[in-house]
Design an enzyme around this catalytic site. Structure first.
Site, PDB file in Angstrom:
ATOM      1  N   CYS A 123      37.781  16.364 -23.177  1.00  0.00           N
ATOM      2  CA  CYS A 123      38.426  17.256 -24.661  1.00  0.00           C
ATOM      3  C   CYS A 123      37.474  18.895 -23.895  1.00  0.00           C
ATOM      4  CB  CYS A 123      37.066  16.901 -25.633  1.00  0.00           C
ATOM      5  SG  CYS A 123      37.100  18.527 -26.721  1.00  0.00           S
ATOM      6  N   CYS A 172      39.476  13.233 -30.598  1.00  0.00           N
ATOM      7  CA  CYS A 172      37.816  13.854 -29.660  1.00  0.00           C
ATOM      8  C   CYS A 172      36.411  13.598 -31.325  1.00  0.00           C
ATOM      9  CB  CYS A 172      37.871  15.019 -29.318  1.00  0.00           C
ATOM     10  SG  CYS A 172      36.171  15.762 -29.363  1.00  0.00           S
ATOM     11  N   HIS A 192      36.013  17.602 -31.902  1.00  0.00           N
ATOM     12  CA  HIS A 192      36.778  18.807 -32.648  1.00  0.00           C
ATOM     13  C   HIS A 192      38.061  18.084 -33.473  1.00  0.00           C
ATOM     14  CE1 HIS A 192      33.840  20.221 -29.470  1.00  0.00           C
ATOM     15  NE2 HIS A 192      35.152  21.361 -30.347  1.00  0.00           N
ATOM     16  N   LYS A 230      31.079  20.907 -41.355  1.00  0.00           N
ATOM     17  CA  LYS A 230      30.371  21.381 -40.503  1.00  0.00           C
ATOM     18  C   LYS A 230      30.607  23.243 -40.556  1.00  0.00           C
ATOM     19  CE  LYS A 230      28.474  21.637 -35.844  1.00  0.00           C
ATOM     20  NZ  LYS A 230      29.514  21.273 -34.688  1.00  0.00           N
ATOM     21  N   LYS A 275      32.672  27.142 -36.173  1.00  0.00           N
ATOM     22  CA  LYS A 275      33.780  28.292 -35.655  1.00  0.00           C
ATOM     23  C   LYS A 275      34.918  26.862 -34.895  1.00  0.00           C
ATOM     24  CE  LYS A 275      31.485  26.515 -31.535  1.00  0.00           C
ATOM     25  NZ  LYS A 275      30.340  27.421 -30.260  1.00  0.00           N
TER      26      LYS A 275
HETATM   27  N1  MSP Z   1      26.018  25.037 -25.079  1.00  0.00           N
HETATM   28  C1  MSP Z   1      25.881  24.027 -25.838  1.00  0.00           C
HETATM   29  C2  MSP Z   1      23.995  23.517 -25.711  1.00  0.00           C
HETATM   30  C3  MSP Z   1      23.669  23.174 -24.272  1.00  0.00           C
HETATM   31  S1  MSP Z   1      22.280  23.278 -23.932  1.00  0.00           S
HETATM   32  C4  MSP Z   1      21.560  22.899 -22.570  1.00  0.00           C
HETATM   33  C5  MSP Z   1      26.373  23.724 -27.398  1.00  0.00           C
HETATM   34  N2  MSP Z   1      26.591  24.727 -27.708  1.00  0.00           N
HETATM   35  S2  MSP Z   1      26.790  25.543 -28.955  1.00  0.00           S
HETATM   36  O1  MSP Z   1      27.094  27.308 -28.592  1.00  0.00           O
HETATM   37  O2  MSP Z   1      28.011  24.758 -29.558  1.00  0.00           O
HETATM   38  O3  MSP Z   1      25.698  25.465 -30.039  1.00  0.00           O
HETATM   39  C6  MSP Z   1      25.286  24.373 -30.265  1.00  0.00           C
HETATM   40  C7  MSP Z   1      24.065  24.410 -31.296  1.00  0.00           C
HETATM   41  O4  MSP Z   1      24.593  24.835 -32.427  1.00  0.00           O
HETATM   42  C8  MSP Z   1      23.803  22.967 -31.352  1.00  0.00           C
HETATM   43  O5  MSP Z   1      22.756  22.024 -31.357  1.00  0.00           O
HETATM   44  C9  MSP Z   1      24.676  22.394 -32.855  1.00  0.00           C
HETATM   45  O6  MSP Z   1      23.980  21.380 -33.395  1.00  0.00           O
HETATM   46  C10 MSP Z   1      24.438  23.274 -33.316  1.00  0.00           C
HETATM   47  N3  MSP Z   1      25.238  23.437 -34.844  1.00  0.00           N
HETATM   48  C11 MSP Z   1      26.704  24.185 -34.623  1.00  0.00           C
HETATM   49  N4  MSP Z   1      26.636  24.180 -36.237  1.00  0.00           N
HETATM   50  C12 MSP Z   1      25.890  23.856 -36.240  1.00  0.00           C
HETATM   51  C13 MSP Z   1      26.130  23.406 -38.505  1.00  0.00           C
HETATM   52  N5  MSP Z   1      26.951  23.755 -38.814  1.00  0.00           N
HETATM   53  N6  MSP Z   1      25.007  23.667 -38.899  1.00  0.00           N
HETATM   54  C14 MSP Z   1      23.773  23.584 -37.569  1.00  0.00           C
HETATM   55  N7  MSP Z   1      24.029  23.716 -36.743  1.00  0.00           N
HETATM   56  C15 MSP Z   1      24.970  23.438 -36.061  1.00  0.00           C
HETATM   57  O7  MSP Z   1      26.211  22.930 -28.272  1.00  0.00           O
END
Ligand code: MSP
Length: 625
Positions: free
Chosen positions: A129, A146, A149, A298, A301
């Site tokens: 994915c 996935c 996603h 959720k 993006k």
């Molecule tokens: N780059 C990886 C993390 C690597 S750490 C070594 C990643 N990045 S991310 O940009 O996708 O950010 C993810 C973080 O934002 C996660 O902790 C995720 O749970 C959080 N969130 C993204 N959408 C969210 C919500 N709607 N609510 C709360 N947190 C969520 O994954």
């Protein structure tokens, strides 16, 4: 939290393929709030956040814009740091995985693991994915798609390097069993233990440059780059100084990792096994929080329903947003984000309770004590009670923060604030000033000191507006201990801290007034005497579940009434409420108890609400027209 401890807290490092959203903002605010609580308690704090800049998604985002991946990262980074500044995030280090310091640590760790014999070369076919940047096994897919996603995966066959993750399976299980606080909350720990009941696969940790070149080159094969998760996780040890500054590293490591539940597997399985292999101690805690949802989805993006936290900040301020996010989410569970709940929370906790206490206290001191915080004089039992409850709140908040139960800690503080509002209502310093000015001084000093304690306790959550309160009281940087506020301090002027958010009333269709049978004349209505009454004491009526006996004050007169409201209100809740009663009804006896008046309430079906005066300036005994 006593004594100096080292406290190292991290957020995930965020992908730079899109602009920051509320999911990123939430974890970062959470880490900031915890860091600030610990700093305030005297701990040495290292708060790390940053960006995950390698991988296919970043390369694709850059390609779409026709720029290099590095240019793309450099354009995106200020969006994150800009938002953190706006949200008053006080991080100690901001790591970007394209930095040299990180690249060299990733290479060092790869070499260590390779030399240990934990990396081998093999051909592999798997379902990949791009959104998650990882291969999925058959059993992890949902309807062949996935699970994150909800889109089909790509089948990829290629020769790659593999990390012998399977070799550390039993060690990991034992570690999780021996360290109950390692993975939190408990249901996430069970989820990982459940997953580990199946044999663990090895982890593909490379990508051929022919497919992806935006990554850190493997130190033992220049045709490959490092898999983005193997690279990204290492940020947590790069920043404190692994392999470059052992003194600093030993001071800070192990960390507390705050993550969202969607990245639990990478943090609770990949990362610990990597650390086992490299001979680095495990993190202290991996804490997975839930998601902010809009309806059922959720807010992020990938689903295209982004709520930009900046919008709320511009409209209502940073502190109310921080407060709402911290108060509304039970750490570990999902929470629903709605404007309605935001406004409700703001109006009740911030405008009515906290803001109101501040404006009441400062208005009364301005009006009656020439704007100078008065001397408390000799305390009575009432003030000693307030002091005791302040001391107990300080202790409980510390305990709850240690357990990361932030929403409960905030609720404790707010309950204290509410109890001070009640104390004010009962003591009524606005009346006392007329008869006993030193008593009014004692009450206002006590309320101001309580306000100082509440502002200090809420400071990590709302650093900006609590600072205005502390500044007004001349108490910035004061200790979290009762009795520190200095009498004689001149109160500073301030604007309303939490102006009520006006909710537009729903448009109600105009109803034509038609002649009714039960019309009464003006004179008839005039006969009914309605007055405000202050509830002083409340007791249950023995043997009557629905009845309460209330002692009330109607101006200079004390009365007793019996009312059928026991199912709807707690005893304490009623005390010091300014209600409305009919004063000229003939007294009656209910269950042998005299009732002298009738209170007014709105009742429909099982709902009942007392009619209550919502201004502090209306005294009891005031006539209602
Ligand atoms: N780059 C990886 C993390 C690597 S750490 C070594 C990643 N990045 S991310 O940009 O996708 O950010 C993810 C973080 O934002 C996660 O902790 C995720 O749970 C959080 N969130 C993204 N959408 C969210 C919500 N709607 N609510 C709360 N947190 C969520 O994954």
């Amino acid at each position: 939290m006593s004594g100096k401890n080292n406290y190292f807290i991290t957020t995930p490092i965020y992908y730079v393929n899109d602009k920051p959203h509320i999911g990123h903002a939430y974890t970062t605010i959470l880490a900031d709030v915890l860091a600030r609580f610990h700093r305030a308690a005297g701990d040495e704090v290292f708060f790390l956040t940053g960006l995950d800049e390698h991988g296919l998604k970043v390369q694709q985002a850059a390609d779409n814009k026709g720029i290099t991946p590095q240019q793309h990262c450099d354009e995106m980074a200020p969006r994150f740091t800009g938002l953190w500044e706006k949200l008053h995030i006080q991080y100690d280090d901001f790591i970007r995985t394209t930095e040299k310091r990180h690249e060299s640590v990733v290479k060092d760790i790869l070499k260590m693991v390779f030399e240990k014999g934990d990396i081998y070369f093999d051909e592999y076919t798997g379902e990949y994915c791009v959104g998650c940047e990882r291969f999925y096994t058959e059993k992890e897919l949902v309807d062949g798609k996935c699970p994150q996603h909800n889109r089909p995966l790509e089948t990829i066959t290629e020769k790659n390097y593999f990390f012998k993750m399977s070799q550390y399976q039993q060690l990991l299980i034992n570690y999780i069993n021996d360290n109950p606080n390692f993975i939190q909350p408990k249901h996430r720990r069970n989820e990982i233990l459940g997953f580990l009941r199946q044999p663990l696969d090895d982890l593909c940790i490379s990508r051929p440059k022919s497919r992806l070149n935006w990554g850190i080159e493997l130190p033992f094969d220049k045709d490959y780059v490092t898999y983005v998760w193997f690279d990204a996780l290492i940020n947590y040890v790069t920043a404190p100084g692994f392999s470059t500054d052992s003194k600093s590293f030993n001071q800070w490591w192990p960390a507390i990792h705050l993550i969202g539940k969607d990245i639990l597997m990478t943090h609770a399985v990949y990362w610990p096994t990597m650390l086992f292999s490299a001979g680095i101690p495990q993190p202290l805690t991996i804490f997975a929080h839930g998601w902010w949802l809009i309806g059922e989805s959720k807010m992020s993006k990938s689903l295209g329903n982004v709520v930009n936290p900046l919008d709320l900040v511009d409209k209502y301020g940073v502190d109310p947003l921080r407060y709402y996010l911290m108060r509304e989410m039970v750490l570990g569970q999902d929470a629903s984000f709605t404007m309605e709940s935001f406004i409700k929370r703001y109006n009740s906790d911030l405008a009515n309770d906290f803001g109101n206490l501040f404006s009441r206290v400062s208005t009364l001191i301005a009006k009656n004590f020439e704007n100078v915080i008065p001397e408390p004089g000799e305390l009575t039992l009432e003030e000693i009670k307030v002091q005791k409850s302040a001391e107990s709140v300080i202790e409980q908040v510390n305990e709850l923060i240690k357990k990361m139960r932030i929403n409960e800690a905030i609720e404790e503080i707010l309950q204290f604030v509410r109890s001070i509002n009640k104390y004010m209502e009962l003591q009524a310093p606005w009346k006392l000033v007329k008869s006993d000015k030193s008593a009014a001084a004692r009450v206002l000093y006590t309320a101001s000191e309580s306000l100082r304690i509440s502002a200090l306790l809420l400071h990590p959550v709302m650093p900006n507006r609590t600072e205005i309160i502390l500044d007004a009281l001349g108490a910035i940087g004061t200790k979290l201990k009762w009795g520190i506020l200095k009498s004689g301090t001149i109160l500073k002027k301030h604007a309303s801290l939490f102006p009520r958010i006006k909710v537009e009333a729903p448009v109600v269709e105009k109803i034509k007034v038609t002649a009714q049978e039960n019309v009464i004349t003006y004179d008839e209505f005039e006969k009914v005497e309605l007055k405000t009454a202050l509830v002083l004491e409340v007791e249950k009526v023995e043997g009557a579940n629905r009845l309460l006996k209330l002692q009330i004050e109607v101006g200079d007169e004390k009365r007793q009434i019996v009312a059928g409201v026991a199912e709807y209100y707690n005893l304490e809740e009623l005390i010091s409420k300014m209600i409305v009663i009919v004063t000229n009804l003939e007294p009656t006896t209910i269950r042998g108890i005299e009732s002298n008046g009738m209170l007014l309430a709105a009742k429909k079906g099982k709902e009942l609400s007392l009619i209550i005066i919502d201004s502090d300036n209306v005294e009891s005994g005031t006539k209602i027209f």
